[in-house]
Design a protein around this motif. Structure first.
Motif, short mmCIF file in Angstrom:
data_model
loop_
_atom_site.label_atom_id
_atom_site.label_comp_id
_atom_site.label_asym_id
_atom_site.label_seq_id
_atom_site.Cartn_x
_atom_site.Cartn_y
_atom_site.Cartn_z
N ILE A 35 -2.05 15.96 -24.88
CA ILE A 35 -1.28 16.91 -25.52
C ILE A 35 0.17 16.20 -25.84
CG2 ILE A 35 -0.14 18.24 -23.66
CD1 ILE A 35 -0.92 20.66 -25.60
N ALA A 36 0.50 15.22 -24.77
CA ALA A 36 1.86 14.66 -24.74
C ALA A 36 1.99 13.72 -25.88
CB ALA A 36 2.05 13.93 -23.57
N TRP A 37 0.68 13.36 -26.64
CA TRP A 37 0.69 12.17 -27.47
C TRP A 37 0.54 12.95 -28.86
CZ3 TRP A 37 3.41 8.09 -26.02
CH2 TRP A 37 3.22 7.86 -24.79
N GLN A 38 0.15 14.00 -29.26
CA GLN A 38 -0.28 14.83 -30.21
C GLN A 38 1.00 14.81 -31.17
OE1 GLN A 38 -2.59 18.20 -29.17
NE2 GLN A 38 -4.47 17.01 -29.36
N GLN A 39 0.92 14.64 -32.51
CA GLN A 39 1.97 15.01 -33.19
C GLN A 39 1.82 16.07 -34.13
OE1 GLN A 39 2.52 11.51 -35.59
NE2 GLN A 39 2.93 10.11 -34.04
N ALA A 40 2.90 17.12 -34.22
CA ALA A 40 2.48 18.27 -34.86
C ALA A 40 2.34 18.23 -36.49
CB ALA A 40 3.79 19.15 -34.95
N LEU A 61 -6.47 9.66 -32.33
CA LEU A 61 -7.23 8.54 -31.81
C LEU A 61 -7.50 8.81 -30.30
CD1 LEU A 61 -8.15 5.62 -32.63
CD2 LEU A 61 -6.14 4.60 -32.05
N LEU A 62 -6.51 9.13 -29.46
CA LEU A 62 -6.36 9.11 -28.37
C LEU A 62 -7.51 10.26 -27.65
CD1 LEU A 62 -5.45 8.65 -25.39
CD2 LEU A 62 -3.75 10.27 -25.58
N VAL A 63 -7.71 11.36 -28.35
CA VAL A 63 -8.52 12.25 -28.27
C VAL A 63 -10.03 12.00 -28.58
CG1 VAL A 63 -9.51 14.55 -29.37
CG2 VAL A 63 -7.06 14.59 -28.70
N SER A 64 -10.20 11.18 -29.57
CA SER A 64 -11.43 10.60 -29.93
C SER A 64 -11.89 9.71 -29.05
CB SER A 64 -11.46 10.02 -31.37
OG SER A 64 -11.08 10.79 -32.51
N ALA A 65 -10.92 8.95 -28.51
CA ALA A 65 -11.37 7.72 -27.39
C ALA A 65 -11.61 8.74 -26.17
CB ALA A 65 -10.25 6.96 -27.09
#
Length: 156
Positions: free
Chosen positions: A151-156, A6-10
């Protein structure tokens, strides 16, 4: 969709709409939709709506989609929506508030850089250039250096 996606899309929507806003505002001659003395600048199917004098008139000019002044406020609203989504997805209160405030601060510089945007104030061209560059720099520096890292908010 997790918070990282969601963060990347925003961020992507925010970056694209930011540059649509900047370019369309420059082509429109500034933030003409902000001034009470200017019309919206876009005849909607031939009808123009004036904000300062309260007129509604038929104008056989270009269609609304051909006027860059239409795209600037639409793109700015989308920048703000993307900033709100970014702020919620990043889950940081202070960073979120700044992320949402930064486009409005940049908008203020664009309003100052619009010739006649402030009643009776006309500056030298170099000053307008600096104001636009400062407005762009504020948002670009925040989004690249200050906003929470994607990158800090992405989940593996």
């Amino acid at each position: 969709m997790n918070s990282g996606q969601l963060l990347v899309s925003a961020r992507i929507v925010g970056h694209v709409m930011w540059w649509v806003f900047v370019v369309s505002a420059l082509f429109a001659g500034g933030i003409t939709w902000w001034s009470p003395y200017e019309s919206l600048g876009a005849p909607f199917g031939g009808w123009a709506i004036g904000s300062g004098s309260g007129f509604i008139a038929f104008s056989p000019g270009p269609q609304w989609w051909q006027d860059p002044a239409v795209y600037a406020p639409v793109a700015f609203v989308l920048v703000v929506v993307a900033a709100v989504v970014d702020a919620v997805a990043a889950r940081g209160l202070i960073a979120g508030i700044v992320t949402v405030a930064v486009p409005f601060i940049a908008l203020g510089f664009f309003v100052l850089a619009t010739p006649g945007g402030i009643d009776g104030v006309f500056l030298h061209s170099a000053v307008y250039l600096v104001l636009v560059l400062v407005g762009v720099a504020i948002r670009e520096v925040w989004m690249r250096a200050g906003a929470p890292r994607v990158i800090a908010w992405q989940q593996a």
